[in-house]
Every structure is written in C-alpha cells, then in structure tokens.
Scaffold this motif. Structure first.
Motif, PDB file in Angstrom:
ATOM      1  N   PRO A   1       9.661  -4.935   4.416  1.00  0.00           N
ATOM      2  CA  PRO A   1      10.196  -3.813   5.059  1.00  0.00           C
ATOM      3  C   PRO A   1      10.503  -2.770   4.347  1.00  0.00           C
ATOM      4  O   PRO A   1      10.980  -1.888   5.127  1.00  0.00           O
ATOM      5  N   GLY A   2       9.411  -2.112   2.723  1.00  0.00           N
ATOM      6  CA  GLY A   2       9.499  -0.395   2.988  1.00  0.00           C
ATOM      7  C   GLY A   2      10.739  -0.270   2.422  1.00  0.00           C
ATOM      8  O   GLY A   2      11.926  -1.276   2.324  1.00  0.00           O
ATOM      9  N   VAL A   3      10.443   0.938   1.662  1.00  0.00           N
ATOM     10  CA  VAL A   3      11.522   1.538   0.962  1.00  0.00           C
ATOM     11  C   VAL A   3      12.497   2.416   1.510  1.00  0.00           C
ATOM     12  O   VAL A   3      12.044   2.879   2.801  1.00  0.00           O
TER      13      VAL A   3
ATOM     14  N   LYS B   1       5.044   1.983  13.025  1.00  0.00           N
ATOM     15  CA  LYS B   1       3.888   1.243  14.303  1.00  0.00           C
ATOM     16  C   LYS B   1       3.616   0.019  13.869  1.00  0.00           C
ATOM     17  O   LYS B   1       3.877  -1.639  14.260  1.00  0.00           O
ATOM     18  N   LYS B   2       2.834   0.019  12.692  1.00  0.00           N
ATOM     19  CA  LYS B   2       2.575  -1.169  12.273  1.00  0.00           C
ATOM     20  C   LYS B   2       2.633  -2.462  11.263  1.00  0.00           C
ATOM     21  O   LYS B   2       2.828  -3.324  10.818  1.00  0.00           O
ATOM     22  N   GLY B   3       4.251  -1.848  10.647  1.00  0.00           N
ATOM     23  CA  GLY B   3       5.348  -2.045   9.515  1.00  0.00           C
ATOM     24  C   GLY B   3       4.224  -2.400   8.563  1.00  0.00           C
ATOM     25  O   GLY B   3       4.712  -3.158   7.784  1.00  0.00           O
ATOM     26  N   LEU B   4       3.607  -1.895   7.512  1.00  0.00           N
ATOM     27  CA  LEU B   4       2.872  -1.628   6.702  1.00  0.00           C
ATOM     28  C   LEU B   4       3.047  -0.484   5.486  1.00  0.00           C
ATOM     29  O   LEU B   4       3.665   0.737   6.118  1.00  0.00           O
ATOM     30  N   THR B   5       3.599  -0.833   4.542  1.00  0.00           N
ATOM     31  CA  THR B   5       3.641   0.124   2.956  1.00  0.00           C
ATOM     32  C   THR B   5       2.677   0.415   2.819  1.00  0.00           C
ATOM     33  O   THR B   5       1.824  -0.688   2.002  1.00  0.00           O
ATOM     34  N   ARG B   6       2.161   1.458   2.470  1.00  0.00           N
ATOM     35  CA  ARG B   6       1.318   1.862   1.899  1.00  0.00           C
ATOM     36  C   ARG B   6       0.861   2.738   0.324  1.00  0.00           C
ATOM     37  O   ARG B   6       1.635   3.163   0.421  1.00  0.00           O
TER      38      ARG B   6
ATOM     39  N   THR C   1       1.121  11.651  11.276  1.00  0.00           N
ATOM     40  CA  THR C   1      -0.387  10.944  11.374  1.00  0.00           C
ATOM     41  C   THR C   1      -0.888   9.939  11.200  1.00  0.00           C
ATOM     42  O   THR C   1      -1.021   9.253   9.648  1.00  0.00           O
ATOM     43  N   GLY C   2      -1.777   9.561  12.324  1.00  0.00           N
ATOM     44  CA  GLY C   2      -2.723   8.094  12.707  1.00  0.00           C
ATOM     45  C   GLY C   2      -1.573   7.059  12.154  1.00  0.00           C
ATOM     46  O   GLY C   2      -1.443   6.146  10.996  1.00  0.00           O
ATOM     47  N   GLU C   3      -0.143   7.309  12.790  1.00  0.00           N
ATOM     48  CA  GLU C   3       0.354   6.556  12.932  1.00  0.00           C
ATOM     49  C   GLU C   3       1.560   6.099  11.968  1.00  0.00           C
ATOM     50  O   GLU C   3       2.437   5.132  11.851  1.00  0.00           O
ATOM     51  N   ALA C   4       1.128   7.082  10.720  1.00  0.00           N
ATOM     52  CA  ALA C   4       1.939   6.553   8.993  1.00  0.00           C
ATOM     53  C   ALA C   4       2.860   8.300   8.670  1.00  0.00           C
ATOM     54  O   ALA C   4       2.611   9.385   9.821  1.00  0.00           O
TER      55      ALA C   4
ATOM     56  N   GLN D   1       5.570 -15.074   6.585  1.00  0.00           N
ATOM     57  CA  GLN D   1       4.326 -13.948   6.757  1.00  0.00           C
ATOM     58  C   GLN D   1       3.310 -13.253   5.723  1.00  0.00           C
ATOM     59  O   GLN D   1       3.046 -12.834   6.392  1.00  0.00           O
ATOM     60  N   GLY D   2       4.619 -13.537   4.724  1.00  0.00           N
ATOM     61  CA  GLY D   2       4.364 -11.848   3.619  1.00  0.00           C
ATOM     62  C   GLY D   2       2.043 -12.350   3.182  1.00  0.00           C
ATOM     63  O   GLY D   2       2.352 -13.132   3.234  1.00  0.00           O
ATOM     64  N   GLN D   3       2.086 -11.166   3.552  1.00  0.00           N
ATOM     65  CA  GLN D   3       0.694 -10.990   2.939  1.00  0.00           C
ATOM     66  C   GLN D   3      -0.241  -9.417   1.885  1.00  0.00           C
ATOM     67  O   GLN D   3       1.247  -7.742   2.479  1.00  0.00           O
ATOM     68  N   VAL D   4      -0.237  -9.461   1.137  1.00  0.00           N
ATOM     69  CA  VAL D   4      -1.068  -7.974   0.679  1.00  0.00           C
ATOM     70  C   VAL D   4      -2.473  -7.671   0.707  1.00  0.00           C
ATOM     71  O   VAL D   4      -2.830  -8.639   0.742  1.00  0.00           O
TER      72      VAL D   4
END
Length: 364
Positions: A299-301, A346-351, A91-94, A262-265
């Motif tokens: 890289p995520g969990v 898709k965006k390579g993000l962990t939230r 849902t919503g790419e997540a 390019q680590g970013q939080v």
C-alpha cells in the motif's frame, strides 16, 4: 575583481557556460514564452525521466504532470519570478517532491530558466547535525546499560524462584531490557562518525546474501524476484554495511506486502551510464552509476510521512522504532552513495533506489 564580461581576462581552458550548466547537480530547464522546453541539462533528464530529445518542444506543465493549481496558474499566466517549495510533480508515473524556481530572463522577455531540486531523500539531512542529535556519548550509553544489566540479572534470578504467571512477568522484564539495549545500540550506530572501509565487491553477492537472511528470518512466504544486470561491474562499498542496508530495505518491503494476496518484492540492478547520479561529498562530485532498486506492491508509505521517512523516530509500523531507515541512510551516505524513495501510484509500486559508486579497476 574582474567582471564576467571582461574578455581581457578570458581563459580558454576555463569551462564555458554550457559546461558549467551541464555539471550542475540540480535540474535546469530553459523554456520559451509558450512554456515549451528549449534546452535542459543532464540533471533535468534524470529528474524528468526522459532524454532531451524526448522533452524538447514539450510544454513544461505537461512534462511535470498535474501541479498545485496556484503554481500552474502562475507559470501559465505570468513570466514573473517564482519560488515554490515542497510541491509534487509526476515524472515517469512516479511522484516526486521538489522545490521549483522560475527566473525570468530580462534580455529575452517571456523566456525563463526553471530549476528543480528534489527533497525528502537522504541528501536533505545534515550528517553532522544527525550525529550531534543521535550520537549520545559512549559513556552515557555505558551508564545506561550498567543498571539495565543488573535489572536483567535480577529478573533471571527471580524467575528461578517464581511459578505460574509470575514467571511470565520476569520473562517480560528480561525481554524489555533486551529491547532497550538494542535500541541504544542502534542509536549509537546512527551517531557514530567513523565509517567502515569501502572496497570493491560484487553487489549481486551482497543482494543474494541479504535475500537469504530475510527468507531465513521470516515465516511469511513472499515472492522475492531478482532482476539483475549480469554485466554490472563491482561496486565500491563496505560489504557488511551494504548487506545491512539491503536486509533492512527488503525486510521492510516484505512486511509491506505481507497482507497482500499477491505480495511481491523485486530487487533490480542496472548501470545508469550517461544518467549517472551525483552527490556532493567532501566538496567534490561523486558519480553514482550503479543502481539497486527494491520495489514492492504494498500500500505504500502514508503520504504525510513520505518526506520524513529517513528521519530518526519516524515509522509507519505500530511497533517500529523509526531507526531502520535512518540507519540505512547513514550507511549509504558513509559509502558515498545516495538513497531515495518514490511511489508509482498508477502501478501501485513503492520503490527505494540506492545509487553507489563503481569500483575503479587498479592498473599495474
């Protein structure tokens, strides 16, 4: 007991079916024989990340993204009842992990009511069970700490008489004792039943203080971006507990991107307004309109651990004790809040999303 169809007992003040459905905490979607969305409640809008106007008329299989082939086949070829547990939807790419049920309407062949309930987040645990599991009695902790203090003292005395490599061994004993004591302290925090007093506080002040602490404690230069909604009202929370939650989450995000070029939080705040979240607390619904999101491009969990990351002793770090996120979950829960985790492949993000209640302004 009167039947639901007994109109003689009808109370005009009683909530009707529409009000009852709108108040449900789990997502409910009505689909026609072609699996097209006809109606849905607010919880379904939140779960699926789109408004009813955007979803009505869409095929439910397309709305949820690729499903387990067996579930997709059953939904697409049969209108029989279906219960599917721990399946993934997009849902919503997540990606989310949910339980799904499909209930046929006998009065309308082919029509079904589909419910979706999210799993793998803080609501899935039972606090009383966690307290009984983790809450070692204080007397036991005291009995463990006493001999540890004696061992530490003996190691310090020995180090004064030792030379060369032997002093390193004494220092190692001291360090290990300190580590065990910290572990016991954190276990006691997890098992504690008492909660700190919640008061109105500025979430942005708590966030900036947490970011400053993380920056001061780390040697790794990771970019931490602030995306704040300046109009956000005060949150009802315990300031110290909120800072501890944020320090843990931001530190974890920083560690996750440490090896990235390019680590970013990113720390983002927003008011979710009509998409207010709810959670059951002491038998009542609590609106959670204030959202704090910590995102990282690491890289995520590990997918095998995603449904268990808030459980004690579960960690993806080699040296991790698996108590950080379990403590975060407890602190957020104690503030009547909610915490969840999601991965946007898709965006390579962990939230990590924290939802908290808004402080109500006092009237004179």
């Amino acid at each position: 007991m009167a039947e639901l169809s007994d109109l003689s007992s009808f109370d005009p003040a009683r909530p009707g079916a529409a009000e009852q459905i709108a108040g449900l905490l789990f997502a409910l979607v009505l689909v026609d024989p072609n699996l097209q969305v006809v109606e849905l409640n607010q919880a379904a809008e939140i779960m699926l990340g789109k408004s009813a106007k955007q979803l009505v008329g869409k095929n439910m299989l397309h709305v949820m993204g690729p499903l387990d082939p067996r579930v997709e086949h059953r939904l697409g070829t049969s209108d029989a009842a279906l219960v599917a547990r721990e399946i993934s939807i997009t849902t919503g790419e997540a990606e989310r992990r949910i339980n799904l049920t499909a209930s046929p309407l006998v009065s309308h062949p082919g029509w079904r009511v589909i419910t979706l309930s999210e799993i793998g987040h803080e609501e899935s645990g039972n606090d009383d069970q966690l307290a009984s599991t983790m809450g070692a009695p204080s007397i036991l902790a005291h009995e463990i700490k006493n001999p540890l203090a004696a061992i530490r003292g003996a190691a310090q005395l020995a180090s004064r008489k030792l030379t060369g490599a032997d002093t390193k061994l004494a220092a190692m004993i001291t360090d290990e004792v300190d580590r065990i004591v910290r572990l016991i302290d954190r276990m006691q925090q997890l098992g504690a039943r008492n909660t700190e007093v919640a008061e109105a506080c500025n979430p942005h002040e708590a966030i900036r203080s947490a970011i400053a602490t993380v920056r001061a404690a780390g040697t790794c230069k990771v970019e931490i971006i602030e995306e704040f909604d300046p109009s956000l009202p005060p949150v009802l929370a315990n300031r110290d507990a909120l800072e501890q939650v944020l320090i843990n989450l931001i530190s974890n995000a920083r560690d996750a991107v440490r090896s990235a070029g390019q680590g970013q939080v990113t720390v983002r705040t927003r008011f979710v307004s009509g998409l207010a979240f709810s959670a059951i607390r002491l038998g009542r619904a609590v609106r959670l309109p204030i959202e704090i999101t910590i995102s990282d491009n690491g890289p995520g969990v590990d997918p095998a651990m995603r449904d268990h990351i808030f459980e004690p002793f579960v960690s993806s770090k080699q040296s991790g004790q698996g108590l950080g996120l379990a403590l975060v979950r407890k602190l957020v829960h104690d503030m009547n809040g909610s915490i969840s985790h999601e991965r946007n492949a898709k965006k390579g993000l962990t939230r990590f999303r924290v939802h908290l209640p808004m402080a109500i302004a006092k009237t004179r």
